[in-house]
Write an enzyme that holds these catalytic residues in place. Sequence first.
Site, PDB file in Angstrom:
ATOM      1  N   GLU A   1     -21.784 -13.433  -7.974  1.00 47.21           N
ATOM      2  CA  GLU A   1     -21.894 -12.878  -6.588  1.00 47.21           C
ATOM      3  C   GLU A   1     -20.801 -13.224  -5.598  1.00 47.21           C
ATOM      4  O   GLU A   1     -20.658 -13.499  -4.558  1.00 47.21           O
ATOM      5  CB  GLU A   1     -23.356 -13.137  -5.967  1.00 47.21           C
ATOM      6  CG  GLU A   1     -24.614 -13.072  -6.748  1.00 47.21           C
ATOM      7  CD  GLU A   1     -24.915 -11.504  -6.710  1.00 47.21           C
ATOM      8  OE1 GLU A   1     -24.106 -10.816  -7.314  1.00 47.21           O
ATOM      9  OE2 GLU A   1     -25.729 -10.959  -5.605  1.00 47.21           O
TER      10      GLU A   1
ATOM     11  N   PHE B   1     -34.542 -14.224  -4.853  1.00 50.39           N
ATOM     12  CA  PHE B   1     -35.212 -12.970  -4.843  1.00 50.39           C
ATOM     13  C   PHE B   1     -33.910 -12.045  -4.999  1.00 50.39           C
ATOM     14  O   PHE B   1     -32.719 -12.086  -4.484  1.00 50.39           O
ATOM     15  CB  PHE B   1     -35.492 -12.638  -3.370  1.00 50.39           C
ATOM     16  CG  PHE B   1     -35.631 -11.226  -2.773  1.00 50.39           C
ATOM     17  CD1 PHE B   1     -34.915 -10.735  -1.661  1.00 50.39           C
ATOM     18  CD2 PHE B   1     -36.635 -10.662  -3.362  1.00 50.39           C
ATOM     19  CE1 PHE B   1     -35.118  -9.490  -1.586  1.00 50.39           C
ATOM     20  CE2 PHE B   1     -36.958  -9.480  -3.162  1.00 50.39           C
ATOM     21  CZ  PHE B   1     -36.220  -8.873  -1.874  1.00 50.39           C
ATOM     22  N   GLY B   2     -34.071 -10.923  -5.556  1.00 52.98           N
ATOM     23  CA  GLY B   2     -33.110  -9.786  -6.171  1.00 52.98           C
ATOM     24  C   GLY B   2     -33.554  -8.388  -5.441  1.00 52.98           C
ATOM     25  O   GLY B   2     -34.815  -8.211  -5.594  1.00 52.98           O
ATOM     26  N   TYR B   3     -32.345  -7.849  -4.928  1.00 56.69           N
ATOM     27  CA  TYR B   3     -32.822  -6.487  -4.059  1.00 56.69           C
ATOM     28  C   TYR B   3     -31.700  -5.470  -4.623  1.00 56.69           C
ATOM     29  O   TYR B   3     -31.823  -4.276  -4.167  1.00 56.69           O
ATOM     30  CB  TYR B   3     -32.812  -6.932  -2.609  1.00 56.69           C
ATOM     31  CG  TYR B   3     -31.425  -7.307  -2.219  1.00 56.69           C
ATOM     32  CD1 TYR B   3     -31.334  -8.609  -1.909  1.00 56.69           C
ATOM     33  CD2 TYR B   3     -30.197  -6.389  -1.943  1.00 56.69           C
ATOM     34  CE1 TYR B   3     -30.214  -9.298  -1.567  1.00 56.69           C
ATOM     35  CE2 TYR B   3     -29.096  -7.035  -1.523  1.00 56.69           C
ATOM     36  CZ  TYR B   3     -29.111  -8.330  -1.374  1.00 56.69           C
ATOM     37  OH  TYR B   3     -27.815  -8.740  -1.223  1.00 56.69           O
ATOM     38  N   GLY B   4     -30.856  -5.864  -5.374  1.00 59.04           N
ATOM     39  CA  GLY B   4     -29.810  -4.978  -5.815  1.00 59.04           C
ATOM     40  C   GLY B   4     -29.856  -5.098  -7.699  1.00 59.04           C
ATOM     41  O   GLY B   4     -30.888  -4.862  -8.116  1.00 59.04           O
ATOM     42  N   SER B   5     -28.631  -5.270  -7.929  1.00 62.06           N
ATOM     43  CA  SER B   5     -28.667  -5.254  -9.424  1.00 62.06           C
ATOM     44  C   SER B   5     -29.592  -6.469 -10.154  1.00 62.06           C
ATOM     45  O   SER B   5     -30.045  -6.465 -11.068  1.00 62.06           O
ATOM     46  CB  SER B   5     -27.012  -5.748  -9.871  1.00 62.06           C
ATOM     47  OG  SER B   5     -26.565  -6.897  -9.220  1.00 62.06           O
TER      48      SER B   5
HETATM   49  N1  LIG Z   1     -27.495 -10.154  -4.269  1.00 58.35           N
HETATM   50  C1  LIG Z   1     -28.038  -8.843  -4.871  1.00 58.35           C
HETATM   51  C2  LIG Z   1     -27.155  -8.392  -5.837  1.00 58.35           C
HETATM   52  C3  LIG Z   1     -26.026  -7.471  -5.400  1.00 58.35           C
HETATM   53  C4  LIG Z   1     -25.337  -7.179  -6.388  1.00 58.35           C
HETATM   54  O1  LIG Z   1     -25.709  -6.223  -6.912  1.00 58.35           O
HETATM   55  N2  LIG Z   1     -23.990  -7.778  -6.745  1.00 58.35           N
HETATM   56  C5  LIG Z   1     -23.118  -7.073  -7.660  1.00 58.35           C
HETATM   57  C6  LIG Z   1     -21.878  -8.048  -7.373  1.00 58.35           C
HETATM   58  S1  LIG Z   1     -20.572  -7.013  -6.615  1.00 58.35           S
HETATM   59  C7  LIG Z   1     -23.641  -7.540  -9.101  1.00 58.35           C
HETATM   60  O2  LIG Z   1     -24.229  -8.619  -9.413  1.00 58.35           O
HETATM   61  N3  LIG Z   1     -23.238  -6.720 -10.170  1.00 58.35           N
HETATM   62  C8  LIG Z   1     -23.685  -6.739 -11.412  1.00 58.35           C
HETATM   63  C9  LIG Z   1     -23.553  -5.365 -12.003  1.00 58.35           C
HETATM   64  O3  LIG Z   1     -22.857  -4.501 -11.048  1.00 58.35           O
HETATM   65  O4  LIG Z   1     -23.781  -5.124 -13.030  1.00 58.35           O
HETATM   66  C10 LIG Z   1     -29.177  -8.866  -5.389  1.00 58.35           C
HETATM   67  O5  LIG Z   1     -30.241  -9.537  -4.970  1.00 58.35           O
HETATM   68  O6  LIG Z   1     -29.617  -7.979  -6.254  1.00 58.35           O
END
Ligand SMILES: N[C@@H](CCC(=O)N[C@@H](CS)C(=O)NCC(=O)O)C(=O)O
Length: 318
Positions: free
Chosen positions: A160, A79-83
Amino acid sequence: MEATPPTPSQMLAYLEEFRRTGAASDQLPNDIYRNFFAEILAKKTLTSAASNSLLESFDAVASNQEVPPSPTDEDVWIFGYGSLVWKADFPYIDRRRGFVWGFKRRFYQHSIDHRGIPERPGRVVTLLPGDPSQDRVYGVAYRIAASQKGAVLDHLDYREKNGYERCSLHFHEYPKTSSADGEPIQVIMYVATQANDSYAGDVWQVPCIARQIFSSAGPSGPNREYLFNLATAMEKLFPGAVDDHLGELVASVRRFIDEDEPHLLEGALLQEISVALQEGEPSHQDQAERLQKLLERSQQPGGREWLLHGQLMRKNEA
Ligand SMILES: N[C@@H](CCC(=O)N[C@@H](CS)C(=O)NCC(=O)O)C(=O)O
């Protein structure tokens, strides 16, 4: 068309010519700024995400592979909720829109390896525990073939690595698809808990977080790109779903960009030009080389944010 940057010899010739005219030396920084640096300001900065191919094709193609492996009972769901919503840089064989109960998405995690650097961390999202019957976080679940599971989890463990840990919970599809039997899907999720070293939740005010996002960039790019891509993805995948925290941050960062960025960049560049001209008793050659390095650094990825951060710090100390 972008002006070609001056060569060191052109910069040197300009300095020598300026000195020959006998013009007041306190005019030199402004002159150099106008002639060689103002172009940087003119470059339109990111205020919204470019359309994202993942989102445009969301309903069209479930897998990101030409010939995906067949589903098996040993597959896993992430499951992804951010990037992960807008940057699925791993193979999957299916993906669903939906949500998890009992969490709130917040930009409470410092990013030192993607959208910031150790000396100037950016901000990315994590999930905080919420009301199990009220709070839900929308995102995307990706089905990972059993044969690709090891490689994908290794990749995500690395991506991550700054503070996120795996956990398992139920994911609910939304809107429900005809194929869905209504049962929740067991998913793996990466969450940065409040115990990790990069947890930044003690500074939770939106204007502070927005200022940090506005002036941060890291190896994966500008922090503002991360924010705008997530907001665009949520709007496209879950129209009508309200995320006040996300919306307030987008509005605040856009205000910083539209109202403050031009004069902050100009002030920062005039400050850095003056320093380049004054260090010690430099020869014109030294000055030209230092100005050239400043021009290159200002135009590199993260250069804009380096200038903005420095000017915001100077304003804080004033
Ligand atoms: N666990 C989160 C991801 C959190 C997140 O965005 N992590 C950063 C690490 S700081 C990442 O992967 N960033 C990739 C980017 O910024 O392009 C999700 O499910 O989307």
